[in-house]
Write a protein that holds these residues in place. Structure first.
Motif, PDB file in Angstrom:
ATOM      1  N   GLU A 124      37.887  39.408  13.276  1.00 35.35           N
ATOM      2  CA  GLU A 124      38.458  39.174  14.595  1.00 35.35           C
ATOM      3  C   GLU A 124      40.169  39.175  14.274  1.00 35.35           C
ATOM      4  OE1 GLU A 124      37.108  35.796  16.327  1.00 35.35           O
ATOM      5  OE2 GLU A 124      35.217  36.461  16.669  1.00 35.35           O
ATOM      6  N   LEU A 125      40.400  38.535  13.035  1.00 33.91           N
ATOM      7  CA  LEU A 125      41.959  38.247  12.697  1.00 33.91           C
ATOM      8  C   LEU A 125      42.473  39.507  12.546  1.00 33.91           C
ATOM      9  CD1 LEU A 125      44.489  36.770  12.087  1.00 33.91           C
ATOM     10  CD2 LEU A 125      43.503  36.631   9.712  1.00 33.91           C
ATOM     11  N   VAL A 126      41.694  40.677  11.928  1.00 33.25           N
ATOM     12  CA  VAL A 126      42.222  42.014  11.701  1.00 33.25           C
ATOM     13  C   VAL A 126      42.552  42.659  13.071  1.00 33.25           C
ATOM     14  CG1 VAL A 126      41.804  44.286  10.852  1.00 33.25           C
ATOM     15  CG2 VAL A 126      41.049  42.113   9.414  1.00 33.25           C
ATOM     16  N   ALA A 127      41.509  42.480  14.049  1.00 33.93           N
ATOM     17  CA  ALA A 127      41.695  43.081  15.311  1.00 33.93           C
ATOM     18  C   ALA A 127      42.844  42.538  15.910  1.00 33.93           C
ATOM     19  CB  ALA A 127      40.369  42.769  16.052  1.00 33.93           C
ATOM     20  N   GLU A 128      43.072  41.317  16.120  1.00 34.05           N
ATOM     21  CA  GLU A 128      44.157  40.510  16.622  1.00 34.05           C
ATOM     22  C   GLU A 128      45.619  41.161  16.338  1.00 34.05           C
ATOM     23  OE1 GLU A 128      46.304  36.088  16.977  1.00 34.05           O
ATOM     24  OE2 GLU A 128      44.430  36.171  16.202  1.00 34.05           O
ATOM     25  N   LEU A 129      45.705  41.188  14.714  1.00 32.27           N
ATOM     26  CA  LEU A 129      46.799  41.576  14.147  1.00 32.27           C
ATOM     27  C   LEU A 129      47.163  43.159  14.622  1.00 32.27           C
ATOM     28  CD1 LEU A 129      46.598  40.125  10.484  1.00 32.27           C
ATOM     29  CD2 LEU A 129      47.900  39.447  12.454  1.00 32.27           C
TER      30      LEU A 129
ATOM     31  N   ASN B 282      56.235  40.259  14.408  1.00 32.89           N
ATOM     32  CA  ASN B 282      55.280  39.679  15.312  1.00 32.89           C
ATOM     33  C   ASN B 282      54.166  39.373  14.487  1.00 32.89           C
ATOM     34  OD1 ASN B 282      56.790  39.495  17.409  1.00 32.89           O
ATOM     35  ND2 ASN B 282      55.962  40.938  18.534  1.00 32.89           N
ATOM     36  N   VAL B 283      53.593  40.158  13.498  1.00 29.70           N
ATOM     37  CA  VAL B 283      52.406  40.205  12.696  1.00 29.70           C
ATOM     38  C   VAL B 283      52.937  39.149  11.674  1.00 29.70           C
ATOM     39  CG1 VAL B 283      51.127  41.257  10.894  1.00 29.70           C
ATOM     40  CG2 VAL B 283      51.453  42.595  13.274  1.00 29.70           C
ATOM     41  N   ILE B 284      54.118  39.218  11.131  1.00 29.13           N
ATOM     42  CA  ILE B 284      54.488  38.292  10.148  1.00 29.13           C
ATOM     43  C   ILE B 284      54.275  36.952  10.626  1.00 29.13           C
ATOM     44  CG2 ILE B 284      56.274  37.296   8.651  1.00 29.13           C
ATOM     45  CD1 ILE B 284      54.910  39.979   7.582  1.00 29.13           C
ATOM     46  N   LYS B 285      54.871  36.665  11.894  1.00 29.75           N
ATOM     47  CA  LYS B 285      54.956  35.345  12.629  1.00 29.75           C
ATOM     48  C   LYS B 285      53.726  34.812  12.753  1.00 29.75           C
ATOM     49  CE  LYS B 285      58.078  36.265  15.790  1.00 29.75           C
ATOM     50  NZ  LYS B 285      58.985  36.137  17.045  1.00 29.75           N
ATOM     51  N   THR B 286      52.563  35.880  13.245  1.00 31.49           N
ATOM     52  CA  THR B 286      51.235  35.184  13.329  1.00 31.49           C
ATOM     53  C   THR B 286      50.622  34.658  12.189  1.00 31.49           C
ATOM     54  OG1 THR B 286      50.968  36.728  15.225  1.00 31.49           O
ATOM     55  CG2 THR B 286      49.001  35.991  14.308  1.00 31.49           C
TER      56      THR B 286
ATOM     57  N   PHE C  13      52.175  48.622   4.909  1.00 32.38           N
ATOM     58  CA  PHE C  13      52.224  47.241   5.525  1.00 32.38           C
ATOM     59  C   PHE C  13      50.889  46.886   5.897  1.00 32.38           C
ATOM     60  CE2 PHE C  13      52.484  44.988   9.527  1.00 32.38           C
ATOM     61  CZ  PHE C  13      53.642  44.027   9.255  1.00 32.38           C
ATOM     62  N   LEU C  14      49.989  47.815   6.578  1.00 31.57           N
ATOM     63  CA  LEU C  14      48.796  47.477   6.956  1.00 31.57           C
ATOM     64  C   LEU C  14      47.975  46.870   5.617  1.00 31.57           C
ATOM     65  CD1 LEU C  14      47.741  50.601   9.197  1.00 31.57           C
ATOM     66  CD2 LEU C  14      48.123  48.153  10.191  1.00 31.57           C
ATOM     67  N   LYS C  15      47.957  47.488   4.482  1.00 32.24           N
ATOM     68  CA  LYS C  15      47.261  47.190   3.290  1.00 32.24           C
ATOM     69  C   LYS C  15      47.867  45.546   2.961  1.00 32.24           C
ATOM     70  CE  LYS C  15      46.565  48.459  -1.387  1.00 32.24           C
ATOM     71  NZ  LYS C  15      46.801  49.316  -2.501  1.00 32.24           N
ATOM     72  N   ARG C  16      49.119  45.393   3.082  1.00 36.36           N
ATOM     73  CA  ARG C  16      49.559  44.217   2.504  1.00 36.36           C
ATOM     74  C   ARG C  16      49.311  42.949   3.471  1.00 36.36           C
ATOM     75  NH1 ARG C  16      55.792  45.989   0.807  1.00 36.36           N
ATOM     76  NH2 ARG C  16      55.136  46.668  -1.373  1.00 36.36           N
ATOM     77  N   TYR C  17      49.271  43.227   4.926  1.00 32.15           N
ATOM     78  CA  TYR C  17      49.433  42.130   5.884  1.00 32.15           C
ATOM     79  C   TYR C  17      48.362  42.143   6.942  1.00 32.15           C
ATOM     80  CZ  TYR C  17      54.167  41.709   3.959  1.00 32.15           C
ATOM     81  OH  TYR C  17      54.939  41.583   2.982  1.00 32.15           O
ATOM     82  N   VAL C  18      47.574  43.269   6.896  1.00 30.46           N
ATOM     83  CA  VAL C  18      46.314  43.293   7.969  1.00 30.46           C
ATOM     84  C   VAL C  18      45.055  43.566   7.463  1.00 30.46           C
ATOM     85  CG1 VAL C  18      45.619  44.514  10.054  1.00 30.46           C
ATOM     86  CG2 VAL C  18      48.107  44.158   9.759  1.00 30.46           C
ATOM     87  N   ARG C  19      44.639  44.595   6.777  1.00 25.57           N
ATOM     88  CA  ARG C  19      43.548  44.900   6.383  1.00 25.57           C
ATOM     89  C   ARG C  19      42.888  44.021   5.087  1.00 25.57           C
ATOM     90  NH1 ARG C  19      44.977  51.236   6.528  1.00 25.57           N
ATOM     91  NH2 ARG C  19      44.711  51.432   8.683  1.00 25.57           N
ATOM     92  N   LYS C  20      43.903  43.400   4.522  1.00 24.60           N
ATOM     93  CA  LYS C  20      43.571  42.548   3.443  1.00 24.60           C
ATOM     94  C   LYS C  20      42.502  41.532   3.548  1.00 24.60           C
ATOM     95  CE  LYS C  20      46.460  39.742   1.654  1.00 24.60           C
ATOM     96  NZ  LYS C  20      47.594  38.906   1.014  1.00 24.60           N
ATOM     97  N   HIS C  21      42.546  41.191   5.027  1.00 28.02           N
ATOM     98  CA  HIS C  21      41.645  39.834   5.397  1.00 28.02           C
ATOM     99  C   HIS C  21      40.406  40.203   5.746  1.00 28.02           C
ATOM    100  CE1 HIS C  21      45.786  37.783   5.831  1.00 28.02           C
ATOM    101  NE2 HIS C  21      46.230  38.769   6.407  1.00 28.02           N
TER     102      HIS C  21
END
Length: 451
Positions: free
Chosen positions: A434-439, A393-397, A422-430
């Motif tokens: 607001e996007l991080v909170a959404e992810l 779901n994170v990937i699709k978002t 996974f968090l480092k690669r796809y979430v926290r890098k942004h």
């Protein structure tokens, strides 16, 4: 050498254990858990109607999830609410809160079929008459509700006091559990606790009907062997190994070993497999040979099959369904099936439904090719609810926002990695907070991802 156990020493030399003796009397209360009450644990065969009513009742009355309610309905079922409702009412009168009742029914659903006034009320009244406070009573019985099926007051009190002492001792160093009097099973469980076994493993043994901790000599011998083999008393695998060695005679074990030796494994190989997966020893010769044949049909040669046995003994005896047909039906080639099974031998134990559901999700929902599963078949063993779906779901978002391109990243880099990676690669890098909170919300299942 019981004193070694009583002082909680976890590393014991083999020669010390040879002289281990427990000063206990023959089991005098083996019938404490009566056959009548044991019958309450047996699922009532009232057909689908009873199961459906049970599921609805558990959801509406206790707030259970559908999945949990359906699981419980396979163990116990009823067609009307009068009896279970009387049990719940009784528990509430004695101060049990919703959380206590939920824990009790989850661990011991058969309680709902007992007679509230004739079976349960006298036991609760007896325990309260001995001075048990409401907070103590609810805590102890929430941990070991099955002691409520004991009929004799003296035996019930003995088991209750033993559990209470352990709970108190685990809360504070001021309390110390003394060597108890009573049946062998209490003394044997006490010895296991002194070795460091936690409550969640101890208490099921205390009230178990399988006999693992009931005897004296047999228990001592089995415990000695398990310790010599290096099993950790704080793990479930220790309990499994103890149960296997207690229940199986030397002759039976020898026969099992001979079967594996005929296939090409050594005695050392067999015991190495036992350390990885103790319950594999229960497989019959028929199931062992069936598994061997299944691997052979999948294209594995003898050396590869034996290596699979040694690495993944849990796959032995788990080849009832046509796993090859399942994979072929999903579009995999025969060569790809061979590769999958070579890389993940125990996938032959997966149900056809599970393999189909996970493969179709990866291919249809995420647009990964079948070759992605071939490259990383371990994805079939990952939890859909806890890992696959949230991460996907994170990937699709990210893809919908144009932050990952039009193609999903490799299966291995997105599903195989640790949570932190996974968090480092796809979430926290942004940089967008607001996007991080959404992810993060999506990852926790609190937010729906875009279609």
């Amino acid at each position: 050498m019981l004193s070694l156990i009583l002082h909680g020493r976890k590393s014991l030399e083999l020669q010390k254990w040879r002289n281990l003796r427990f000063a206990v009397n023959p089991l005098q209360h083996s019938s404490a858990f009566s056959s009548a009450s044991a019958a309450a644990d047996t699922p009532l065969q009232d057909g689908r109607k009873g199961q459906n009513f049970t599921v609805s009742y558990l959801i509406e009355s206790l707030g259970f999830t559908t999945k949990l309610a359906e699981s419980i309905s396979k163990k116990v079922s009823f067609e009307e609410k009068r009896n279970p409702q009387s049990v719940l009412s009784l528990l509430r009168r004695y101060g049990f809160r919703a959380s206590h009742i939920s824990s009790i029914i989850t661990n011991y659903p058969g309680l709902l079929t007992l007679d509230a006034e004739r079976s349960l009320a006298p036991n609760l009244k007896f325990l309260k008459s001995r001075g048990a406070s409401t907070s103590e009573l609810t805590e102890i019985l929430s941990k070991v509700p099955k002691i409520l099926r004991i009929k004799k007051n003296k035996t019930l009190g003995r088991y209750y006091d033993f559990v209470r002492e352990i709970v108190q001792a685990d809360k504070s160093s001021k309390f110390e559990v003394s060597l108890p009097n009573g049946p062998n099973r209490i003394k044997n469980v006490f010895a296991l606790r002194q070795l460091g076994m936690p409550q969640d493993l101890l208490f099921p043994l205390l009230i178990s009907q399988n006999g693992t901790v009931h005897g004296k000599v047999r228990f001592e011998e089995s415990l000695k062997k398990v310790l010599e083999m290096g099993f950790d008393p704080t793990t479930a695998k220790f309990v499994q190994a103890l149960r296997m060695l207690y229940q199986m005679s030397e002759k039976t074990i020898e026969e099992k070993v001979k079967v594996y030796k005929r296939l090409g494994l050594s005695v050392e190989d067999v015991w190495g497999m036992f350390k990885k997966w103790p319950t594999f020893m229960t497989n019959s010769e028929k199931k062992i040979t069936q598994t061997f044949e299944t691997f052979s049909k999948c294209g594995l040669v003898e050396e590869e099959i034996l290596l699979a046995f040694k690495k993944f003994p849990q796959c032995i005896g788990a080849s009832e369904h046509n796993c090859v047909g399942t994979f072929l039906g999903l579009g995999f080639s025969k060569d790809e099936v061979t590769v999958i099974i070579k890389r993940l031998p125990h996938c032959i134990s997966y149900s056809a439904e599970m393999v189909k559901r996970k493969t179709e999700f990866l291919v249809k929902e995420m647009n990964w090719p079948l070759k992605a599963v071939v490259s990383y078949p371990a994805v079939l063993g990952l939890s859909m609810d806890k890992r696959v779906v949230p991460r996907c779901n994170v990937i699709k978002t990210l893809m919908s926002k144009g932050l990952l391109g039009s193609e999903p990243p490799p299966v291995g880099s997105s599903l195989a990695c640790t949570d932190e990676l996974f968090l480092k690669r796809y979430v926290r890098k942004h940089d967008d907070e607001e996007l991080v909170a959404e992810l993060m919300a999506i990852l926790r299942g609190c937010h729906a991802s875009p279609r």
